[in-house]
Scaffold this active site. Sequence first.
Site, PDB file in Angstrom:
ATOM      1  N   GLU A 106      -4.879  14.448  18.770  1.00  0.00           N
ATOM      2  CA  GLU A 106      -3.622  14.384  18.023  1.00  0.00           C
ATOM      3  C   GLU A 106      -2.686  13.343  18.626  1.00  0.00           C
ATOM      4  OE1 GLU A 106      -0.025  16.977  18.906  1.00  0.00           O
ATOM      5  OE2 GLU A 106      -1.089  18.150  17.395  1.00  0.00           O
TER       6      GLU A 106
ATOM      7  N   ASP B 168      -6.774  17.802  12.576  1.00  0.00           N
ATOM      8  CA  ASP B 168      -5.593  16.976  12.350  1.00  0.00           C
ATOM      9  C   ASP B 168      -5.645  15.722  13.211  1.00  0.00           C
ATOM     10  OD1 ASP B 168      -5.103  18.425  14.726  1.00  0.00           O
ATOM     11  OD2 ASP B 168      -2.945  18.441  14.389  1.00  0.00           O
TER      12      ASP B 168
END
Length: 362
Positions: free
Chosen positions: A67, A124
């Site tokens: 991330e 993500d």
Amino acid sequence: MTLRLRIASLAIGCALVTGAATSALSQPQENVAADIAAGAWLVYQHNFVTDEGRVVDNRAGGISHSESQGYGMLMAEAADDRTSFDKIWAWTRANLFVREDGLAAWRWDPAQIPPITDRNNATDGDLLIAWALMRGGQRWSDPALQREARRISLAIAERAIIETRHGLVLLPGVQGFGHNEQSDGPVVNMSYWIFPALMDLGRLSERFPARDLMNSGLTLVRDSRFGPARLPADWLSLSGQVPQPAIGYPSQFGYDAIRVPLYLAWYSRDYPDILEIFATHWKQFGKASMSVVELATATRLSPMPDPGYQAVAALVECSLGRRPDVALLSDFSSQDYYPSTLHVLSLMAIAERYPTCLTDFP
């Protein structure tokens, strides 16, 4: 480097990053948010990016993760900083892409040997990296970056997207969140629906199911309004007919879910029915509005005082056609990695989607 920046100094930073000959100080009608974001990137880079391109999460003991690397690449691309982009991508490719399925291991800890302490992916993080590569490929006309973006996005489609009664959804990781892997599985995290990234990656490859993920994400956000505050939970169970806060996770709107309105407002102003819920809740409490919220009773548990969290609220105001606090947005005071990240992302979103929000008001 001064950590409390205002619009003037940040505009100078923009000129330094982009190599622009004319400072935005002399062009007040230009995109103020872009100038602030580019200057804030200089501070962010100084505080959190090492010389070799590792983006450091100081709130978690100095680790890095997929991330953080994706966020760093996005910021560097937005600032037209190819040198930093290439360094961050090179470190990411060399240190996190150790799995055999084309996705990144999510956690890298410099205090451990070996430093990869969890080989599971974080979807993500993979989305952010792919999106940054796509954007970089477009900005710098680099087909190699586009190919890498397509490769990662298709790996996500093959490994981290499943069919449920709620439609196609993003698993937070390939392992541990599916139908039979938790008692109330599948379990999802709505902040992993990075709406503008999904649509952009769908344009990159028709094999990436962007429209289906957009539909499921919007439906889940609308169906996941819990308690008096009508806010979504950080973690959702999709085992029933309607989504519920997932067992085994705090039933709260917290540090994950605050990214839901950020990503939705970044994508479009066309969802005021969703975005107004967040704005209304935050306005109840003035400048002390941002906090972790226990959902059953709407009890405010712990404050989020950093300017970066307030920047998310400012972005939502822009998406709803209202003027935010410009002085607050330009306050990039010393913050930890996470609120600093949200701050820069919110400024990027305003610059890209609502460029006149900070200037076209009397």
